[in-house]
Design an enzyme around this catalytic site. Structure first.
Site, PDB file in Angstrom:
ATOM      1  N   CYS A  76       0.564  -1.438  -0.377  1.00  0.00           N
ATOM      2  CA  CYS A  76       0.324  -0.580   0.230  1.00  0.00           C
ATOM      3  C   CYS A  76       1.028   1.034  -0.472  1.00  0.00           C
ATOM      4  CB  CYS A  76      -0.877   0.277   0.932  1.00  0.00           C
ATOM      5  SG  CYS A  76      -1.816   1.508   1.249  1.00  0.00           S
ATOM      6  N   GLY A  77       0.931   1.820  -1.069  1.00  0.00           N
ATOM      7  CA  GLY A  77       1.602   3.370  -0.563  1.00  0.00           C
ATOM      8  C   GLY A  77       1.472   4.545  -0.034  1.00  0.00           C
ATOM      9  N   CYS A 220      -4.761   5.901  -3.635  1.00  0.00           N
ATOM     10  CA  CYS A 220      -4.393   4.550  -3.637  1.00  0.00           C
ATOM     11  C   CYS A 220      -2.959   4.658  -4.269  1.00  0.00           C
ATOM     12  CB  CYS A 220      -4.897   3.368  -4.347  1.00  0.00           C
ATOM     13  SG  CYS A 220      -4.956   1.746  -4.397  1.00  0.00           S
TER      14      CYS A 220
END
Length: 278
Positions: A76-77, A220
């Protein structure tokens, strides 16, 4: 069990961050779902756990990510940027270069002078068996049958699986209708995050993402990296791209070399600290 936590967000993609290096944390799926519940818990897209590394010679921390439905995911950036801000704000490290272990592999987080965080997201993986995607061979685009409709998309792993569809306009894209159908399509045995991308020009992309186990989110990071990788591989964008999501804009860079990583830069914000009894 009383848990201290911090509420954070990256462009509106929000997280409950829990330090398990200084408190005992035992969370099953029911507890995770309760934490994420916006009516009866704290409310978030994902829960992030800070843990000691398995190999201290290679990483400062272990970074674990749980979706709102309680499932653990690889990458998850936006969460990674919040993770970097959290460990510095909490005094867990003073480092500005922070290597961390994730379920999707080791990544490195860089906290810049303006406190934005630059994340090495790793190299894009296009091999179908590694995404994973059921396909006869690797291709720039795949066509799936979705309830009798042929839908063309690109697919890549950024440590977690992503599908990206090109659309004319993200505002009218069928994110909530088509997103869940592709997320659980039989061709993606571990489900998939689904991005809907519209090209403004070679340096600007609009994007909405239906996240696996969450639904549509305001931003996201790994989805932005996936869109960048798929579009750059098809030579539709340049080496650096601004990706605009409903929650704000991220900067992505990738030179399309096979072993080169995608880099993601963006903000991370602390909202409040608190505790909850479970």
């Amino acid at each position: 069990m009383r848990l201290e936590f911090t509420k954070m967000h990256g462009l509106g993609n929000d997280f409950v961050v829990i330090d398990s290096t200084r408190q005992n944390v035992h969370l099953d799926e029911a507890a995770l779902r309760h934490l994420a519940d916006r009516h009866f818990g704290i409310g978030c897209d994902q829960i992030l756990l800070v843990e000691p590394p398995g190999d201290p010679a290679q990483a400062l921390f272990r970074y674990r990510i749980f979706n709102a439905d309680g499932s653990e995911v690889e990458q998850c950036g936006n969460g990674a940027r919040c993770f970097a801000r959290f460990v510095r704000e909490q005094g867990l490290t003073e480092a500005r270069e922070i290597p961390v272990e994730t379920l999707g592999g080791r990544i490195v987080l860089h906290v810049e002078g303006d406190e934005r965080v630059r994340v090495n997201m790793g190299r894009p993986v296009f091999a179908p068996e590694q995404i994973p995607l059921v396909a006869e061979h690797e291709a720039d685009a795949y066509t799936l049958d979705v309830q009798g409709h042929a839908i063309t998309l690109g697919a890549v792993s950024m440590g977690n699986p992503h599908a990206v569809l090109l659309v004319d306009d993200v505002a009218s894209a069928p994110v909530t209708e088509v997103g869940p159908l592709i997320e659980r399509h039989e061709c993606f045995p571990r489900r998939v995050n689904v991005g809907f991308a519209a090209l403004r020009d070679r340096g600007h992309v609009d994007l909405r993402v239906f996240e696996r186990g969450v639904g549509e989110t305001l931003a996201c990071g790994s989805g932005a990296a996936a869109a960048m990788a798929i579009l750059r591989r098809r030579d539709l964008v340049d080496d650096e791209v601004e990706v605009s999501l409903p929650g704000g804009t991220l900067v992505l860079s990738w030179n399309a070399q096979a072993e080169a990583p995608v880099w993601l830069t963006g903000p991370a914000t602390t909202v409040f600290n608190g505790w909850i009894d479970l």
